[in-house]
Each structure stands twice: as C-alpha cells, then as structure tokens.
Design a protein around this motif. Structure first.
Motif, PDB file in Angstrom:
ATOM      1  N   ILE A 112      19.308  -2.399  54.036  1.00 15.12           N
ATOM      2  CA  ILE A 112      19.649  -2.642  52.614  1.00 15.12           C
ATOM      3  C   ILE A 112      19.593  -1.306  51.920  1.00 15.12           C
ATOM      4  O   ILE A 112      18.772  -0.438  52.249  1.00 15.12           O
ATOM      5  N   GLY A 113      20.516  -1.077  50.961  1.00 15.77           N
ATOM      6  CA  GLY A 113      20.562   0.215  50.290  1.00 15.77           C
ATOM      7  C   GLY A 113      20.991   0.095  48.840  1.00 15.77           C
ATOM      8  O   GLY A 113      21.582  -0.904  48.406  1.00 15.77           O
ATOM      9  N   ASP A 114      20.698   1.168  48.092  1.00 11.27           N
ATOM     10  CA  ASP A 114      21.012   1.234  46.668  1.00 11.27           C
ATOM     11  C   ASP A 114      21.551   2.623  46.387  1.00 11.27           C
ATOM     12  O   ASP A 114      20.834   3.622  46.481  1.00 11.27           O
ATOM     13  N   VAL A 115      22.849   2.722  46.045  1.00 10.92           N
ATOM     14  CA  VAL A 115      23.491   4.005  45.768  1.00 10.92           C
ATOM     15  C   VAL A 115      23.279   4.368  44.309  1.00 10.92           C
ATOM     16  O   VAL A 115      23.312   3.499  43.421  1.00 10.92           O
ATOM     17  N   SER A 116      23.062   5.647  44.071  1.00 16.01           N
ATOM     18  CA  SER A 116      22.925   6.105  42.689  1.00 16.01           C
ATOM     19  C   SER A 116      24.212   5.839  41.917  1.00 16.01           C
ATOM     20  O   SER A 116      25.307   5.846  42.486  1.00 16.01           O
TER      21      SER A 116
ATOM     22  N   ALA B 290      21.616   7.695  48.197  1.00 24.42           N
ATOM     23  CA  ALA B 290      21.338   6.267  48.387  1.00 24.42           C
ATOM     24  C   ALA B 290      19.941   6.114  48.970  1.00 24.42           C
ATOM     25  O   ALA B 290      19.546   6.861  49.862  1.00 24.42           O
ATOM     26  N   THR B 291      19.207   5.140  48.416  1.00 24.97           N
ATOM     27  CA  THR B 291      17.931   4.758  49.028  1.00 24.97           C
ATOM     28  C   THR B 291      18.232   3.670  50.045  1.00 24.97           C
ATOM     29  O   THR B 291      19.026   2.751  49.776  1.00 24.97           O
ATOM     30  N   VAL B 292      17.591   3.743  51.206  1.00 25.39           N
ATOM     31  CA  VAL B 292      17.915   2.813  52.303  1.00 25.39           C
ATOM     32  C   VAL B 292      16.621   2.365  52.970  1.00 25.39           C
ATOM     33  O   VAL B 292      15.698   3.166  53.164  1.00 25.39           O
ATOM     34  N   LEU B 293      16.555   1.087  53.302  1.00 19.94           N
ATOM     35  CA  LEU B 293      15.489   0.528  54.122  1.00 19.94           C
ATOM     36  C   LEU B 293      16.170  -0.164  55.300  1.00 19.94           C
ATOM     37  O   LEU B 293      17.013  -1.049  55.109  1.00 19.94           O
ATOM     38  N   CYS B 294      15.830   0.274  56.529  1.00 22.49           N
ATOM     39  CA  CYS B 294      16.435  -0.369  57.694  1.00 22.49           C
ATOM     40  C   CYS B 294      15.353  -0.729  58.706  1.00 22.49           C
ATOM     41  O   CYS B 294      14.227  -0.207  58.657  1.00 22.49           O
ATOM     42  N   GLY B 295      15.683  -1.634  59.614  1.00 23.11           N
ATOM     43  CA  GLY B 295      14.703  -2.075  60.588  1.00 23.11           C
ATOM     44  C   GLY B 295      15.319  -2.798  61.754  1.00 23.11           C
ATOM     45  O   GLY B 295      16.509  -3.167  61.740  1.00 23.11           O
ATOM     46  N   VAL B 296      14.478  -3.012  62.769  1.00 23.75           N
ATOM     47  CA  VAL B 296      14.895  -3.722  63.989  1.00 23.75           C
ATOM     48  C   VAL B 296      13.851  -4.794  64.285  1.00 23.75           C
ATOM     49  O   VAL B 296      12.645  -4.520  64.236  1.00 23.75           O
ATOM     50  N   LEU B 297      14.293  -6.010  64.587  1.00 25.92           N
ATOM     51  CA  LEU B 297      13.405  -7.123  64.914  1.00 25.92           C
ATOM     52  C   LEU B 297      13.706  -7.571  66.353  1.00 25.92           C
ATOM     53  O   LEU B 297      14.851  -7.926  66.676  1.00 25.92           O
ATOM     54  N   GLU B 298      12.674  -7.517  67.234  1.00 31.73           N
ATOM     55  CA  GLU B 298      12.788  -8.008  68.613  1.00 31.73           C
ATOM     56  C   GLU B 298      12.509  -9.503  68.610  1.00 31.73           C
ATOM     57  O   GLU B 298      11.391  -9.936  68.281  1.00 31.73           O
TER      58      GLU B 298
END
Length: 663
Positions: A476-480, A528-536
C-alpha cells in the motif's frame, strides 16, 4: 429605439410592483429622513426648553411661596399682637363690664382679620365676692353680636378643654379648625391667651382671651393661589394639621404624619420632618399611594410662617409646568409634519425625472439578462451619472459578447478534460486488484481493498498478488500531492514495486530496488510512502517493511487491536536508504491485518479535529470479513468529517488469515 417602449415603471414589459419601485423608495427614504430630522430637532429643543422652563417655574414658585408665607405671617402676627394687647388691657381694667365690652368691640374694629373676640375671668379670682366676667363679641353682617358664654351654650366654660389648656399651660396657642353654632357653621381657628393680674404672672391665670379668625380669611390671604389650576397650596397649623388643602383627605384629617401613614403618601415624609423642625424645604417627589394621581411628579416648596408656628407649602405638578410646552411642541410637530407632506408631494412630482432614466436602463438590463444583447440602449449621450451608467452598460455588453465566445470554447475544453479525467479514474481503479483470496498449505487468506480519491484521480494505491505458490505479496502506498501528477507517479511506483517483488527477495530488498528506479530522473521531486509485506500461508509467517508509511493494525481473532511496530525509513523517490529493515511476526488463524494511508487518521471535521488513531481502533469490528471491515471504517471516517471537504485520498487494504482450504 423601437416604437414599442415599455410602460412607465415597467421592466421588460412587466409592471414593477409599487413596493419595489425606485420612486417609492425615494419617497419613503426622503419622508423617513425628514420625519426623523424633525423628531430629532423637536426632541433637542424640547429637552432644552424643558430644563429652562422647570428652572424658571421653580424660581417663580419659590417667590410665590415666600410671598404667600409673608402675607400669612402678617395676618397671623396681627392677630397675635391684637391678642397680646387685648390680654394686657383686659387684665388692667379688671372686672369692668362696660369697659371690657368696649375693649372687645374696639379690638374687632382695629383688626378686620378677627371675626370674634372673647374674654373669660373666673369668679373669685379678683376677690372673694368677685362674680367673674365672660363675654363674646362677633361680627354678623355689618354689625356686632354681644353675648355671654352661656348664650353660646357654655354653661361652665371652666371645665372645657380649650379653657383648661389655656390656663393650665399659661402659654398662647392656636386651635385647630372647628365649626359650631357660634361660628355659624363656618370654619374658624382661634388664638387663645391666658389672662393674668397686672404683675401677677407667677400667681396663675385668672382667665383667658381668644380671638377667632375665619379659615376663609386665611384662604383669602393666599389670593389666586387657592384657585389657580394645578397649584396645590397647603397651610399647616402648629399641630401640623392641614388648615388649607385641596384634598379633603388632608384638610379633614389629623396631623400630617398620621395622614401620611393612612394614605401611604411617603413622598411627603420630608415635608413632615421640615414642619416638625420649623425649617424651609424645597424638594422634588413622585406622588406615592394608590390614588388616581399616584406616580405624578411634583416640585414643592415649604416655609415656616414667621414665628407663629404655622407653615405654608406650595406644590405644582410637572405636567402643569410642561402643559404649555407640550402643546407648543405638538403644534410644532404638526406644522413640521405638514411641511414633510408638502415636501413629499413635491418630491413625488419630480421623482420621475430621476427615476425614468434609471427605469429605462433597468429595462435594458433585463433584456441583457435574457441574452438579448442587441436590444437598444438609451441615454448613452447624457453627461450625468445616467450617461456614465449607460456607457458602462454598452461597454459591458461588448465585453460579455466576447466572453461568451471564450466561455463556449472553455466549456468545450472543460468537457473534454472532465471526460479524460473520468477515463483516467476508471483506468486507475482498473490498476487496483479486486477482492480475492489465496489458498495453500491448509490455510487461506482473503483480502479487500478500497480507494476513495480526494480528486478525480488520486495518488494512493494498493496491490496484492501471489508469489511462489503459498506466499502472498501485498503493498500500500501514498504519493505526495494529488491529482493527475500523483496518479502518474502512483502508476510508476506500482510498476517498479511489482517488478521488484516478482524478482524475489524480501520486502526490504523490493523497497530498495523500487527506490533506485524512482529516484532516477525524478525532477519533480515527488515521493511515495510505501508499506509492503509477504505472508507465508502454510506457517502464517509475516514479514513487513516500510518506507515512511503508517504502521498497520493487527486485529486479533479475540478482538484485541494493536499497531505493529514496523521500523521505517524515508519515502521512495527522494533518496535510497542503505537498508530497509523488516518486521517479522506470525498471524494466527482468524487474525486480520489492516493497511491504510494517512487520509484515514488525518481526516478532519468542521472544527478541524483529526480522526486520529484512537478512533481508527474503535471503528474496527472483530470477526468482520475484509470487505465489511473496510466499508465500516470508511463510513466512520465520512461520518466524522461530516460536511468538511475531504483533505486527502483514503485507501484501505484488509487481509484476513484463516485455517482450512475454503473460507
């Protein structure tokens, strides 16, 4: 100009209501201004003349009171002198009936204010064989009536109160008003003096003398004051009884303090005190009590009548003082209003000269408002304000025509821009993944995302896709900034993130690779602020990395809520961090992970209060599926903001982890 002109007072062929007519308003305001000016001038003069009139009346009333008191003093002093002379002469004569009668008649002849004279000598006071002497002489018509006291009904005068008081106190005194057969029913007051042997004052009184004075005589001393309309003359005896007063409650009552108590006239308390102390008094008072004149304001004056013990007071109501001024003021206002009427009539006759050109211009403006810009325009040639206005209308007409052409072109361009923005919005929404789920290893995860841009297109984004079979990759991200530039940078960011994620590696390595690509050629300095992840899926193992983004919320299956402490670095596009540290954890079956942008926590209401993290946690409902969770949180934010405009894009992404291959 066409031959068919609009009617007088009409606009575009329609009659203007008289209430809205310029002529009516001109008449109304001129009339109102004249009336207000007239009333203001009248009020100023009234207040000024009122003060002068009251001051002059007070001075005049003060003089009248002093004059009346002086006349009463002369009358009462004359009676008292006559009484002392009579007492001294009678005691010198002894018991000589003929001489005493002659003395009584001479006393009456010498003082016209006296209506009757009496001498009473007790038997035995001048000698053992002294039979005493008593005689009364009074006026009757042009003659005199002589009679002993028995002829007046006094069989034994020595026991009567007026006699015992005179010889007992051995001091002269004035009686209160009385009427009987001896006075012929007329009100009298009597001056009583003790009678002593010559040189024998210390041996006790041998009798008394009295002199009767008609109350009418005292009223006559007041002259026209008694009958003057509005004036209230008051004469008080030494015992504070009202001998002369227009109100019978006073003239027929007891002493003034008792009358004040019985009638409630507490405004006369200063007068009672002045009478008791034999002092002059000037005071203003409002009539107390419950009578028809209660509340009436009076100006009053009181004076002691010399050394006689009597007192005189004079009062005048304020309405009497102001009656003439009020009448003159009313006549003046009437004449002024007549002048205002004449002025309004003249203004009305000439108002057309001013109103007609304005009505013509108003008629033209009405046609302009309907788009009839070629309608004839009058009065352009005039050199006054109407001409200036007409020429301004003419210039405005040309300007409006030109602007309409420009507006038509701008409207077409605006329509194209709106269409293009709508297409861009659809494209942006199409870039975002829809709701879905991924199964593997005996577990599955369901997700749902929501994007509500502040403008037609926004700069927020989210993405979800499977990787390497049993792994779910999400971001998920948020661009200036917002709008089209933010939407383009958002598409570029999503692309480089997905390429970096497909290449394998951790979320931190994906952020680093994306940072390298976004920083290249970023002349606009957008980020851009970004939060990313991986779920096993098989183990529930969760790895998160953040580039300046808000921490996600973990909603446990048992309802507990917490923000995950994901370490973060600077946003993508500005600089490349040396390392993007990861947060590692594990989701239990039934847990939900919520990712969001700052458009949620920084949504403001009309009072400029932020939605905040605490409200975010309270809005999350345990056990809700991802779609319900996103929509309920979005509704809570909108309800909080109310009518306040949306300040930023709102983006939500919820992932729910559950055991089993099917939901």
């Amino acid at each position: 100009m066409t031959d068919q002109q609009p009617r007088h007072g009409s606009v575009g062929g329609r009659q203007v209501p008289w209430r809205r007519s310029l002529r009516t308003r001109l008449l109304l305001w001129s009339s109102l201004t004249s009336v207000l000016l007239l009333v203001a001038v009248a009020a100023v003069f009234y207040v000024a003349l009122r003060g002068v009139l009251i001051a002059n009346t007070q001075a005049e009333m003060r003089g009248l009171a002093q004059q009346a008191a002086g006349g009463l003093e002369a009358t009462l002093d004359s009676v008292q002198v006559s009484g002392r002379t009579l007492a001294g002469t009678a005691s010198g004569l002894g018991r000589q009936p003929l001489n005493l009668r002659a003395l009584l008649e001479a006393t009456l002849a010498a003082d016209p204010d006296i209506a009757g004279v009496m001498v009473a000598m007790e038997p035995g006071r001048l000698g053992d064989d002294d039979p005493g002497f008593d005689w009364y002489v009074r006026r009757e018509g042009l003659g005199l009536v002589n009679t002993p006291l028995k002829g007046l009904g006094y069989d034994d005068y020595r026991v009567l109160p007026w006699y015992t008081r005179t010889v007992g106190t051995a001091r002269p005194w004035w009686s209160e008003p009385y009427a009987n057969d001896a006075t012929g029913g007329e009100l009298f007051v009597t001056y009583n003096l003790p009678l002593f042997r010559p040189g024998g004052e210390g041996m006790g009184a041998i009798g008394m003398v009295s002199l009767d004075v008609p109350v009418q005589r005292l009223r006559g001393q007041l002259g026209q004051l008694v009958d003057a309309p509005g004036l209230v003359p008051m004469l008080f005896s030494p015992e504070f009884r009202a001998v002369v007063h227009p109100d019978t409650a006073f003239s027929g009552g007891g002493p003034l303090p008792e009358v004040i108590e019985s009638t409630g006239r507490q405004d006369l308390a200063p007068l009672a005190d002045a009478l008791r102390r034999r002092l002059p008094l000037e005071w203003q008072h409002t009539l107390a009590g419950s009578g028809p004149r209660a509340g009436e304001r009076h100006y009053s004056f009181a004076l002691p009548v010399g050394e006689t013990g009597w007192s005189f007071a004079l009062s005048v109501p304020e309405h009497v003082i102001l009656a003439q001024l009020n009448a003159v003021t009313l006549w003046g206002l009437g004449a002024g209003l007549l002048g205002v009427v004449l002025c309004v009539w003249a203004v009305r006759r000439h108002a057309g000269l001013i109103a007609q050109p304005v009505e013509d211009l108003t008629d033209t403006a009405h046609h302009f408002a309907r788009g009839e810009f070629d309608y004839p325009l009058r009065h352009v040639e005039r050199e006054d304000e109407v001409g200036v206005m007409a020429r301004a209308f003419d210039a405005a007409r040309g300007s409006i025509k030109r602007q309409l052409v420009e507006i038509t072109g701008m409207e077409a361009a605006r329509s194209r821009l709106e269409s293009e923005l709508g297409i861009a919005r659809d494209i942006q929404q199409a870039l975002l993944p829809g709701p879905g789920e991924l199964r593997g290893g005996g577990f599955h995860v369901a997700w749902h995302g929501l994007l509500d841009p502040a403008k037609e297109v926004g700069g927020d984004f989210y993405t979800v896709f499977g990787r390497e079979g049993d792994a779910l990759w999400f971001a998920i991200g948020d661009v200036s900034d917002k709008g089209v530039p933010a939407a383009l940078f958002m598409a570029r960011t999503m692309t480089v993130l997905e390429v970096a994620a497909q290449a394998g590696g951790s979320p931190g390595s994906a952020l680093r690779a994306a940072a390298l690509h976004l920083a290249e050629g970023n002349d606009t300095c957008m980020f851009a602020t970004v939060l990313c992840g991986v779920l096993e899926l098989g183990t529930g193992q969760l790895v998160l990395a953040s580039a300046g983004h808000e921490p996600p919320v973990l909603l446990h299956a048992d309802g507990r809520r917490e923000f995950l402490p994901v370490p973060t670095t600077g946003p993508l596009g500005v600089d490349v961090a040396g390392d993007y540290p990861a947060w590692r954890g594990r989701l239990a079956p039934g847990d939900t992970l919520l990712l969001y942008t700052d458009g949620v926590t920084e949504a403001f209401d009309a009072a400029n209060q932020a939605f905040g993290e605490a409200r975010l946690l309270r809005a999350l409902e345990a056990g809700a599926d991802p779609a319900a969770l996103c929509h309920r949180l979005h509704a809570a934010v909108q309800s909080f903001a109310g009518e306040a405009p949306q300040s930023d894009d709102i983006t939500l992404l919820a992932l729910r982890y559950q055991a089993g291959d099917a939901p």
